[in-house]
Motif scaffolding. Structure first.
Motif, PDB file in Angstrom:
ATOM      1  N   GLU A 111      -0.956 -10.088  -9.067  1.00 48.77           N
ATOM      2  CA  GLU A 111       0.452 -10.313  -8.758  1.00 48.77           C
ATOM      3  C   GLU A 111       1.256 -10.586 -10.031  1.00 48.77           C
ATOM      4  OE1 GLU A 111       4.041 -10.938  -6.782  1.00 48.77           O
ATOM      5  OE2 GLU A 111       2.181 -10.009  -6.085  1.00 48.77           O
ATOM      6  N   GLU A 180       6.314  -2.823  -4.031  1.00 49.78           N
ATOM      7  CA  GLU A 180       5.875  -2.684  -2.642  1.00 49.78           C
ATOM      8  C   GLU A 180       5.572  -4.000  -1.944  1.00 49.78           C
ATOM      9  OE1 GLU A 180       2.528  -0.144  -2.768  1.00 49.78           O
ATOM     10  OE2 GLU A 180       3.663   1.662  -3.288  1.00 49.78           O
ATOM     11  N   ASP A 181       5.385  -5.074  -2.663  1.00 50.30           N
ATOM     12  CA  ASP A 181       4.914  -6.319  -2.037  1.00 50.30           C
ATOM     13  C   ASP A 181       5.917  -7.461  -2.149  1.00 50.30           C
ATOM     14  OD1 ASP A 181       4.748  -6.589  -4.731  1.00 50.30           O
ATOM     15  OD2 ASP A 181       2.755  -7.513  -4.755  1.00 50.30           O
ATOM     16  N   ARG A 231      12.475  -4.016   3.577  1.00 51.65           N
ATOM     17  CA  ARG A 231      12.278  -5.035   2.540  1.00 51.65           C
ATOM     18  C   ARG A 231      13.593  -5.597   2.010  1.00 51.65           C
ATOM     19  NH1 ARG A 231      10.266  -3.723  -1.998  1.00 51.65           N
ATOM     20  NH2 ARG A 231      10.137  -1.459  -1.975  1.00 51.65           N
ATOM     21  N   LEU A 266       2.878 -11.213   1.002  1.00 49.86           N
ATOM     22  CA  LEU A 266       1.567 -10.614   1.237  1.00 49.86           C
ATOM     23  C   LEU A 266       1.559 -10.085   2.660  1.00 49.86           C
ATOM     24  CD1 LEU A 266      -0.727 -13.265  -0.439  1.00 49.86           C
ATOM     25  CD2 LEU A 266       0.073 -11.103  -1.378  1.00 49.86           C
ATOM     26  N   PRO A 267       1.559  -8.788   2.862  1.00 49.24           N
ATOM     27  CA  PRO A 267       1.631  -8.210   4.217  1.00 49.24           C
ATOM     28  C   PRO A 267       0.562  -8.722   5.147  1.00 49.24           C
ATOM     29  CG  PRO A 267       1.924  -6.514   2.534  1.00 49.24           C
ATOM     30  CD  PRO A 267       1.502  -7.761   1.819  1.00 49.24           C
TER      31      PRO A 267
END
Length: 296
Positions: A111, A180-181, A231, A266-267
């Motif tokens: 991360e 993406e996160d 998002r 965090l998905p």
């Protein structure tokens, strides 16, 4: 010569009279021997019986001691087995925690690496605006914040994105689309001066103006920048969160801004809809987040 037979007869008679006495004495002796032997045999039997009783008691005591020792040993074995099971469970838990910790560390390192890459990319794409003070870039606690002064994106008192603003947001969107996160919250802020009378028909208060600007930036990032809508979050704060005093022109200029905040997500642990709702409830003042009437 005639007296010898007579003496001999008396001797024979005397011998025959002693026979009963001898027999009686012999019987008495035999009886005494028998009684003695019987008495001695009884004593020996009693001694043997006593020895047998003592031996039986000793055997019983040894049996009780052996049983007590067996029970004690069984208890110790059970305690050892319980402790072994406990230690095995603790070892398994520690191993699991170690694996989770290692995975967490790896995730955090990954991360941080992605965060740094995004930060460096933003610095590169926005270096001209950063250099002249139109954009401020900061990073803390796993978040990246991009502060854009309003004149970079909008004409004075307007919520429509200017030509220059479109060019800046296109470059910004190119970076954000690759992230993406993270959730991306776009917040509109104003100074404490109310909209002019000319604009009050469209933006009665700074609430409407700040919300309209934030929503238009979000729409542009989605439609032109390729950032996924799921998002993006739009929020308007009006003049309620100044970063400088409104007593000077410079302070008011700093307060009129758009903040773009990249927040980790965090998905596997969060539901995007839930996070969006939570962000809207906890950080957005009670104002509409749809484009104000008359905005693009």
């Amino acid at each position: 010569m005639t007296e010898v037979p007579h003496e001999h007869g008396r001797n024979q008679e005397r011998g025959r009279s002693m026979v009963p006495w001898l027999v009686t004495a012999l019987v008495v002796l035999l009886a005494g021997g028998v009684l003695y032997l019987a008495h001695r045999g009884s004593q020996q039997a009693q001694a043997l019986a006593e020895q047998s009783r003592v031996a039986a008691e000793e055997a019983a005591n040894r049996a009780r001691d052996a049983e007590a020792a067996r029970v004690q040993l069984a208890e110790k074995l059970a305690a050892v087995e319980s402790e072994r099971t406990k230690l095995a469970t603790e070892k398994e838990q520690l191993s699991s925690e170690k694996e989770q910790l290692s995975q967490t560390v790896q995730e955090q390192e990954a991360e941080l690496a992605k965060l740094k890459a995004t930060y460096d990319d933003l610095q590169d794409k926005m270096k001209a605006e950063i250099a002249n003070g139109a954009i401020k870039l900061s990073q803390a606690e796993g978040r990246i914040q991009v502060d854009l002064v309003d004149k970079v994106l909008f004409d004075s008192g307007d919520a429509s994105i200017s030509t220059r603003g479109q060019e800046v947001l296109t470059r910004l969107g190119g970076v954000l689309a690759k992230v993406e996160d993270k959730f991306i919250q776009v917040s509109g802020h104003t100074d404490d001066s109310p909209p002019s009378q000319k604009l009050q028909g469209t933006f009665p208060t700074n609430w409407e103006l700040s919300v309209a600007r934030a929503v238009n930036v979000v729409r542009f990032l989605q439609e032109k920048g390729g950032v996924p809508a799921r998002r993006l979050v739009a929020a308007g704060y009006g003049e309620m969160r100044p970063v400088s005093a409104n007593s000077t022109p410079q302070g008011r200029a700093r307060n009129r801004r758009i903040e773009v905040l990249l927040m980790p997500d965090l998905p596997s642990k969060r539901n995007p809809t839930t996070v969006k709702r939570a962000l809207a409830d906890s950080t957005t003042p009670k104002s509409a987040v749809k484009p104000a009437k008359g905005t693009k």
